[in-house]
Design a protein around this motif. Structure first.
Motif, short mmCIF file in Angstrom:
data_model
loop_
_atom_site.label_atom_id
_atom_site.label_comp_id
_atom_site.label_asym_id
_atom_site.label_seq_id
_atom_site.Cartn_x
_atom_site.Cartn_y
_atom_site.Cartn_z
N TYR A 51 -27.14 7.87 14.81
CA TYR A 51 -25.92 7.93 14.25
C TYR A 51 -25.54 9.05 13.96
O TYR A 51 -24.58 9.42 13.15
N ASN A 55 -21.10 6.10 15.11
CA ASN A 55 -21.49 4.61 14.40
C ASN A 55 -21.62 3.65 15.40
O ASN A 55 -20.61 3.38 16.04
N TYR A 56 -22.80 3.07 15.39
CA TYR A 56 -22.75 1.75 16.14
C TYR A 56 -22.81 0.48 15.62
O TYR A 56 -22.87 0.37 14.51
N HIS A 57 -22.56 -0.66 16.41
CA HIS A 57 -22.42 -2.08 15.86
C HIS A 57 -23.96 -2.31 16.03
O HIS A 57 -24.33 -2.99 17.28
N LYS A 58 -24.76 -2.33 15.19
CA LYS A 58 -26.23 -2.46 15.17
C LYS A 58 -26.55 -3.72 15.75
O LYS A 58 -27.31 -3.92 16.63
N GLU A 59 -26.21 -4.74 15.33
CA GLU A 59 -26.45 -6.07 15.54
C GLU A 59 -26.33 -6.62 16.72
O GLU A 59 -27.19 -7.21 17.62
N PRO A 60 -25.32 -6.25 17.18
CA PRO A 60 -24.94 -6.81 18.79
C PRO A 60 -25.83 -6.02 19.77
O PRO A 60 -26.25 -6.62 20.67
N MET A 61 -25.86 -4.65 19.45
CA MET A 61 -26.87 -3.89 20.23
C MET A 61 -28.37 -4.22 20.21
O MET A 61 -28.86 -4.57 21.40
N GLU A 62 -28.71 -4.85 19.04
CA GLU A 62 -30.08 -5.14 18.82
C GLU A 62 -30.19 -6.56 19.73
O GLU A 62 -31.36 -6.79 20.20
N SER A 63 -29.34 -7.23 19.20
CA SER A 63 -29.40 -9.01 20.12
C SER A 63 -29.38 -8.59 21.55
O SER A 63 -29.87 -9.54 22.15
#
Length: 184
Positions: A51, A55-63
């Motif tokens: 970060y 700022n990343y969209h954490k959940e879509p990347m992790e998914s």
């Protein structure tokens, strides 16, 4: 740059406070741009998830990481196709956990390096089980224990729990499962 930034403050007050008479910019702390960079010539862009730059969209990347790992495990490493029905659970894990590759447990340590909580697959271990296996042992990261200390490790740990849960009745090699997930 002159001291116009401080122009509303009387000079004697600035001197007493130790303010510089001239503001200097440190070139090592500046951000530079390259307006001549033709992005159509760039084949790939690397990034990390700390970060600092975005700022990343954490959940879509992790998914996405979770699903791509499953795809690789099934297609290239011979894991059962039942893995394809799993969905990433972003609330299952946090950064800072430890995997016991001998027992197949996901461990939460206390501040002294002792096991505070543990899971096997999706089952939380009881205090008696934890004490039987780990009482008076300080866990150190070795070939038998893996640290999950990055943001990339959160989907790994979630998938590890899912695979352990799926294969729990087949005497799986827990360390190999973790190593396969990390490799994929």
């Amino acid at each position: 740059m002159t001291s116009s930034f401080f122009s509303e403050i009387p000079a004697p007050v600035l001197e007493q406070a130790g303010a510089p008479s001239v503001l200097e910019r440190d070139p090592t702390r500046a951000i530079y741009t390259n307006r001549n960079l033709d992005l159509s010539l760039v084949r790939s862009v690397g990034f990390d998830m700390d970060y600092t730059l975005a700022n990343y969209h954490k959940e879509p990347m992790e998914s996405l990481q979770y699903q791509m790992t499953i795809d690789y495990l099934v297609k290239h490493m011979g894991y059962p196709k039942e893995l394809n029905r799993f969905q990433y659970n972003p609330h299952l894990s946090i950064r800072g956990l430890v995997v016991d590759k001998r027992q197949g447990h996901l461990l939460k340590m206390d501040m002294h390096g002792r096991v505070w909580r543990a899971m096997h697959g999706h089952r939380h271990l009881e205090r008696l089980e934890i004490d039987t296996l780990y009482k008076n042992h300080k866990i150190k990261i070795t070939k038998d224990f893996a640290s999950l200390d990055t943001l990339f490790a959160i989907p790994e740990s979630s998938l590890y729990c899912d695979v352990i849960n799926l294969l729990k009745n087949q005497s799986p090699k827990y360390g190999q499962i973790f190593d396969d997930i990390r490799l994929a």
